[in-house]
Design an enzyme around this catalytic site. Structure first.
Site, PDB file in Angstrom:
ATOM      1  N   LYS A 117       0.855  -1.199   0.000  1.00  0.00           N
ATOM      2  CA  LYS A 117       0.000   0.000   0.000  1.00  0.00           C
ATOM      3  C   LYS A 117       0.890   1.249   0.000  1.00  0.00           C
ATOM      4  O   LYS A 117       2.093   1.158   0.283  1.00  0.00           O
ATOM      5  CB  LYS A 117      -0.913  -0.016   1.232  1.00  0.00           C
ATOM      6  CG  LYS A 117      -0.176  -0.010   2.569  1.00  0.00           C
ATOM      7  CD  LYS A 117      -1.114  -0.270   3.735  1.00  0.00           C
ATOM      8  CE  LYS A 117      -0.363  -0.277   5.060  1.00  0.00           C
ATOM      9  NZ  LYS A 117      -1.222  -0.682   6.185  1.00  0.00           N
ATOM     10  N   ARG A 144     -10.448   0.102  15.208  1.00  0.00           N
ATOM     11  CA  ARG A 144     -10.241   0.964  14.047  1.00  0.00           C
ATOM     12  C   ARG A 144     -11.106   0.490  12.903  1.00  0.00           C
ATOM     13  O   ARG A 144     -11.855   1.231  12.313  1.00  0.00           O
ATOM     14  CB  ARG A 144      -8.758   0.960  13.654  1.00  0.00           C
ATOM     15  CG  ARG A 144      -8.454   1.819  12.435  1.00  0.00           C
ATOM     16  CD  ARG A 144      -6.992   1.752  12.048  1.00  0.00           C
ATOM     17  NE  ARG A 144      -6.604   0.455  11.512  1.00  0.00           N
ATOM     18  CZ  ARG A 144      -5.439   0.208  10.929  1.00  0.00           C
ATOM     19  NH1 ARG A 144      -4.527   1.177  10.831  1.00  0.00           N
ATOM     20  NH2 ARG A 144      -5.140  -0.982  10.463  1.00  0.00           N
ATOM     21  N   TYR A 174      15.783  30.075   8.772  1.00  0.00           N
ATOM     22  CA  TYR A 174      14.539  30.657   9.294  1.00  0.00           C
ATOM     23  C   TYR A 174      14.528  30.637  10.817  1.00  0.00           C
ATOM     24  O   TYR A 174      14.918  29.646  11.437  1.00  0.00           O
ATOM     25  CB  TYR A 174      13.334  29.862   8.796  1.00  0.00           C
ATOM     26  CG  TYR A 174      12.975  30.112   7.362  1.00  0.00           C
ATOM     27  CD1 TYR A 174      12.588  31.378   6.925  1.00  0.00           C
ATOM     28  CD2 TYR A 174      12.993  29.071   6.446  1.00  0.00           C
ATOM     29  CE1 TYR A 174      12.247  31.601   5.606  1.00  0.00           C
ATOM     30  CE2 TYR A 174      12.646  29.281   5.120  1.00  0.00           C
ATOM     31  CZ  TYR A 174      12.274  30.552   4.703  1.00  0.00           C
ATOM     32  OH  TYR A 174      11.928  30.761   3.405  1.00  0.00           O
ATOM     33  N   MET A 189      11.995  24.705   2.844  1.00  0.00           N
ATOM     34  CA  MET A 189      11.192  23.913   1.927  1.00  0.00           C
ATOM     35  C   MET A 189      12.072  23.146   0.926  1.00  0.00           C
ATOM     36  O   MET A 189      11.826  21.996   0.612  1.00  0.00           O
ATOM     37  CB  MET A 189      10.222  24.823   1.163  1.00  0.00           C
ATOM     38  CG  MET A 189       9.222  24.047   0.328  1.00  0.00           C
ATOM     39  SD  MET A 189       8.119  25.112  -0.595  1.00  0.00           S
ATOM     40  CE  MET A 189       7.112  25.819   0.695  1.00  0.00           C
TER      41      MET A 189
HETATM   42  C1  LIG Z   1      -0.420  -1.612   6.892  1.00  0.00           C
HETATM   43  C2  LIG Z   1      -0.947  -2.901   7.390  1.00  0.00           C
HETATM   44  C3  LIG Z   1      -0.092  -4.005   7.528  1.00  0.00           C
HETATM   45  C4  LIG Z   1       1.408  -3.893   7.377  1.00  0.00           C
HETATM   46  O1  LIG Z   1       1.899  -3.341   8.577  1.00  0.00           O
HETATM   47  P1  LIG Z   1       3.462  -3.109   8.854  1.00  0.00           P
HETATM   48  O2  LIG Z   1       3.505  -2.630  10.254  1.00  0.00           O
HETATM   49  O3  LIG Z   1       3.922  -2.080   7.887  1.00  0.00           O
HETATM   50  O4  LIG Z   1       4.141  -4.408   8.654  1.00  0.00           O
HETATM   51  C5  LIG Z   1      -0.652  -5.225   7.866  1.00  0.00           C
HETATM   52  N1  LIG Z   1      -1.988  -5.342   8.104  1.00  0.00           N
HETATM   53  C6  LIG Z   1      -2.839  -4.285   8.019  1.00  0.00           C
HETATM   54  C7  LIG Z   1      -4.281  -4.478   8.316  1.00  0.00           C
HETATM   55  C8  LIG Z   1      -2.339  -3.033   7.681  1.00  0.00           C
HETATM   56  O5  LIG Z   1      -3.164  -1.984   7.621  1.00  0.00           O
END
Ligand SMILES: *Cc1c(COP(=O)(O)O)cnc(C)c1O
Length: 403
Positions: free
Chosen positions: A68, A166, A287, A345
């Site tokens: 992802k 969640r 800055y 930036m």
């Molecule tokens: C993002 C995610 C993972 C991977 O988690 P990592 O900590 O990056 O290994 C696995 N399961 C779910 C449901 C996730 O949202």
């Protein structure tokens, strides 16, 4: 050392000095090297090695790949292809569009969409042969309606909420949902849950979630089960079940923050020096004038800033008014040098007073990640975690994948 010299002689930041000997650039993206401020190099061989390392740890369970967020900024297409060649068969993405892009590259892979079915999106999901991770009753109702009218046989995952609150179906509904297993075409290919505190092994929620998930597994006997993310894998075999879902550890982040990182670093980031300048003792830099030169100082100004995702918690850098050996650093001409003042930036200042006068020069490269500086180190200087650093990198860089 020879490579270091070469990098200094040529006014480019194209060839990463930290590149693995014998590895070759397999893909390039983003603006040309000299048109931008930095080069991000992604070591696909290290990602594959990390996946193999995790797969060995969990065997006979299967090791999936979580790709992802563009594979945590490392390039979902390139990473997906490399992992698939290494034998990875199951992938997780967050969104439908990510599944669609991955499907183009991996026609055979099993692809799960973690965020489930967008409203009315069942047929779009099925079109790309992606499997939804169903986390709520309304989604399940929609999916059932779709499956009654269509001949989708790819399966879906049921995600149960074992304590993270969640996403996920209520555990209380597990027994009723498990009655579906009596149907010959029940369509449930996976039951899963997600650990809230896996990177803190002593946290009591781990044991509770593992126990609740054990009950769910026993209700769904015969269906593959999955609980562990990267850190979860290191909690031991009770979390491995049939399939593990690592993301972060594939990309070199430390799954066990309290111990030495067992994963290979994946990402190298080099920035180009746009100017070397002298700053007299007592002058301030950047800055907010948060850093004052303690003596006559030479600064290398590198063309990378927070718009490049290199947040390094700019303000936190300022707060450490005297960047010291423990503060944020860059490697310049083979030596660790402190980053001083606030990160802007598009620019940052590096104190190179300790280097010989002849180096560095305009056009030389500095290493911000790599040569011993890890993504997790950078995160440690601010209020970030390695995940945030990785997923923020790379929008303006030239990107090179090596394999
Ligand atoms: C993002 C995610 C993972 C991977 O988690 P990592 O900590 O990056 O290994 C696995 N399961 C779910 C449901 C996730 O949202």
């Amino acid at each position: 050392m020879a490579m270091q010299k070469q990098a200094q002689a040529a006014p480019t930041v194209g060839e990463p000095a930290g590149a693995v000997a014998g590895s070759v650039a397999v893909a390039e993206a983003g603006p040309p090297v000299l048109d931008t401020g930095g080069v991000l190099t992604i070591d696909l061989a290290a990602i594959v090695a990390n996946w193999q390392n995790l797969a060995r740890r969990v065997a006979p369970a299967e090791c999936a790949g979580v790709v992802k967020a563009d594979a945590y900024g490392c390039g979902a297409a390139e990473v997906g292809d490399a992992l698939s060649r290494a034998g990875c068969k199951t992938f997780f993405v967050a969104h439908l569009f990510e599944a669609r892009a991955l499907r183009k590259i991996l026609p055979e892979a099993t692809i799960y969409v973690l965020n489930g079915i967008p409203p009315g999106g069942s047929s779009a999901l099925a079109e790309v042969k992606a499997r939804p991770v169903i986390g709520s009753m309304p989604e399940l109702v929609e999916w059932d309606a779709f499956c009654r009218l269509n001949t989708w046989t790819g399966g879906a995952a049921l995600h149960f909420d074992t304590g993270m609150n969640r996403h996920g179906l209520p555990v209380a509904d597990a027994a009723a949902l498990a009655e579906r297993l009596a149907l010959p075409d029940h369509g449930i290919s996976l039951v899963m849950s997600h650990l809230a505190c896996a990177d803190t092994p002593e946290h009591p929620l781990n044991a509770r979630q593992i126990e609740v998930f054990r009950e769910i597994k026993s209700l769904f006997r015969g269906v593959d089960a999955s609980l562990a993310n990267s850190s979860g894998i290191f909690l031991g075999p009770s979390t491995h079940c049939d399939l593990v879902r690592p993301g972060a550890a594939l990309y070199g982040l430390n799954p066990m923050p309290a111990a030495k990182n067992p994963m290979r670093p994946v990402v190298t980031l080099k920035g180009r020096i746009v100017q070397v300048r002298n700053v007299p003792r007592g002058e301030t830099v950047g800055y907010g004038a948060t850093w004052t030169a303690p003596g006559d100082t030479r600064l290398a100004i590198a063309a990378i800033g927070y718009a490049d995702g290199f947040l390094r918690a700019g303000a936190a850098v300022g707060a450490q008014a005297k960047a010291s050996r423990t503060g944020p650093q860059a490697v310049v001409a083979g030596k660790r040098c402190p980053i001083v003042g606030r990160i802007s930036m598009d620019l940052m200042a590096i104190d190179v007073t300790a280097l010989p006068l002849a180096s560095p020069r305009r056009g030389d490269s500095v290493t911000l990640i790599g040569d011993g500086i890890l993504v997790d180190d950078i995160a440690g200087f601010g209020s970030q975690i390695g995940y945030e650093v990785l997923t923020s990198l790379g929008r303006r860089y030239h990107r090179t994948w090596r394999g």
